[in-house]
Design an enzyme around this catalytic site. Structure first.
Site, PDB file in Angstrom:
ATOM      1  N   ARG A  60       0.830  -1.212   0.000  1.00 56.89           N
ATOM      2  CA  ARG A  60       0.000   0.000   0.000  1.00 56.89           C
ATOM      3  C   ARG A  60       0.860   1.256   0.000  1.00 56.89           C
ATOM      4  NH1 ARG A  60      -3.078   2.451   4.345  1.00 56.89           N
ATOM      5  NH2 ARG A  60      -2.739   0.591   5.612  1.00 56.89           N
ATOM      6  N   TYR A 113     -14.687  15.299 -17.442  1.00 57.38           N
ATOM      7  CA  TYR A 113     -15.166  13.922 -17.443  1.00 57.38           C
ATOM      8  C   TYR A 113     -16.280  13.791 -16.406  1.00 57.38           C
ATOM      9  CZ  TYR A 113     -15.103   8.940 -16.229  1.00 57.38           C
ATOM     10  OH  TYR A 113     -15.456   7.655 -15.942  1.00 57.38           O
ATOM     11  N   ASP A 187      -5.599  17.574 -16.260  1.00 59.70           N
ATOM     12  CA  ASP A 187      -5.803  16.188 -16.684  1.00 59.70           C
ATOM     13  C   ASP A 187      -5.281  16.068 -18.110  1.00 59.70           C
ATOM     14  OD1 ASP A 187      -6.847  13.769 -17.706  1.00 59.70           O
ATOM     15  OD2 ASP A 187      -8.483  13.802 -16.257  1.00 59.70           O
ATOM     16  N   LYS A 212      -6.222   4.491 -20.063  1.00 57.78           N
ATOM     17  CA  LYS A 212      -6.380   4.890 -21.451  1.00 57.78           C
ATOM     18  C   LYS A 212      -5.071   4.711 -22.235  1.00 57.78           C
ATOM     19  CE  LYS A 212     -10.531   6.189 -20.051  1.00 57.78           C
ATOM     20  NZ  LYS A 212     -10.511   6.198 -18.602  1.00 57.78           N
TER      21      LYS A 212
END
Length: 398
Positions: A60, A113, A187, A212
């Site tokens: 983590r 988005y 972004d 993506k």
């Protein structure tokens, strides 16, 4: 190995961050599929927890496979550091949990988005964070929106789904002139570091949905944040560790590194295919309007030429007949996939108003300049003649 600054982008995508496997000499970075790591002694474990000694503790907090991926993407974006997450929204939410507190203010572009919009409008506002959505393509709107509580300015360029473009340098300059501590967050998912590097233009933070183009093969959900080492340490230890827990697995890190090896040549083919598809759409009488940064008619075409290497592979357009005609076009595609996401080898087509941007109500869609009939295309790597032929046969059925 040569220093990253001396390497070309394609070379960085293959080699940056590489660590030699001293045990077996593996060419490819191994997958360290482990949750935890052993210490030589209690003293060593204590030093690592106290930050007095470098080394892994628990996946983590970091993993050797993910470490190499993070170094590689930081090199591509030209930043000091990078942190990866199990999704793009994990990345975005971790950033804003780190930047903001109750009473903070965010200036966001009005076209985002759908899930980013929902997180800011319906999520952050629950916890006492004020969010203003404005059109940042007109910098006067930013000047009016900034106030002493502003902690962040956030935008996408090109934006999802209508390919709106923001002048990165102007937004960064205005924000930092008002308050040097404001974090300007861009972004960069649509452009990738192959086409655009926001940090070089003055941004503080770059986010990606690594699902993506960075991965490029439609088989991973991931996100990342790039910026200074100081800020990214805070994002890792607070935004990721304490607030979201959106940890990327080592196997997914391995897959993304595999995808990065072809990022440069993939983007070249994606972009060439997009240009040819736009040329075809311009000749089709059933297409009312095309949204593509490479067109001279695009309202920010000159800005695009200034801050992007080329125009990308995302296209949006309006079909004569509106939403009903657009749906019929998509329903009759045979090669291109009716699917959300983008940046895959396959050409993907979708209807934003009912899919990726369904979190916007009708008023918000209109405010964001997202029409009910808009069709979005992520142009893939197939032979362009086959992509065009599929659009042609489907248009004939409208």
């Amino acid at each position: 190995m040569m220093k990253n600054k001396d390497l070309g982008l394609a070379t960085k995508a293959i080699h940056a961050g590489t660590k030699r496997d001293l045990q077996y000499g593996s060419l490819v970075m191994p997958i360290y599929q482990t949750s935890t790591f052993m210490f030589d002694s209690c003293e060593q474990g204590g030093k690592r927890f106290a930050g007095e000694e470098q080394g892994h503790i628990y996946t983590r907090l970091g993993n050797p496979t993910t470490d190499v991926l993070e170094a590689r993407v930081a090199a591509l974006e030209g930043t000091e550091a990078c942190v990866f997450f199990s999704s793009g929204m994990g990345a975005i939410s971790s950033v804003f949990w780190t930047i903001c507190k109750s009473g903070s203010h965010i200036v966001a572009d009005k076209t985002l988005y759908g899930c980013t919009f929902s997180f800011l409008k319906h999520g952050m506002t629950r916890y006492g964070v004020d969010v203003d959505f404005v059109d940042l393509s007109d910098t006067k709107n930013l000047e009016k929106a900034l106030k002493k509580e502003t902690a962040a300015v956030v935008f996408e360029t090109p934006a999802n789904p209508n390919l709106k473009v923001i002048d990165i340098k102007k937004i960064a300059d205005i924000s930092h002139a008002f308050n040097k501590n404001i974090k300007v967050v861009c972004d960069n998912t649509f452009a990738t570091p192959v086409l655009q590097q926001p940090i070089a233009l003055g941004c503080d933070v770059v986010v990606h949905s690594a699902t993506k183009f960075l991965n490029g093969h439609g088989d991973v959900i991931a996100g990342c944040v790039c910026g200074t080492k100081e800020f990214l340490t805070e994002v890792r230890l607070f935004g990721l560790k304490d607030m979201t827990g959106a940890v990327l697995g080592p196997f997914e890190a391995f897959l993304i590194m595999r995808g990065l090896k072809t990022l440069d040549i993939r983007m070249e083919r994606h972009c060439l295919n997009a240009l040819k598809l736009v040329e075809y759409l311009q000749t089709n009488k059933k297409v009312e309007k095309i949204y593509f940064p490479g067109l001279k008619e695009h309202p920010n075409h000159e800005i695009v030429k200034k801050q992007m290497k080329t125009f990308g592979s995302m296209i949006a357009f309006e079909v004569s007949g509106g939403r009903q005609a657009g749906a019929k076009l998509l329903d009759n595609m045979k090669l291109c996939s009716l699917s959300v996401s983008l940046g895959d080898a396959e050409t993907l087509v979708q209807h934003p108003a009912s899919m990726t941007h369904s979190t916007y109500d009708a008023e918000s869609l209109a405010l964001a300049d997202i029409s009910e009939g808009l069709v979005r295309v992520s142009v893939g790597l197939e032979n362009i003649e086959d992509i065009i032929a599929d659009f042609e046969q489907s248009f004939k059925k409208i």
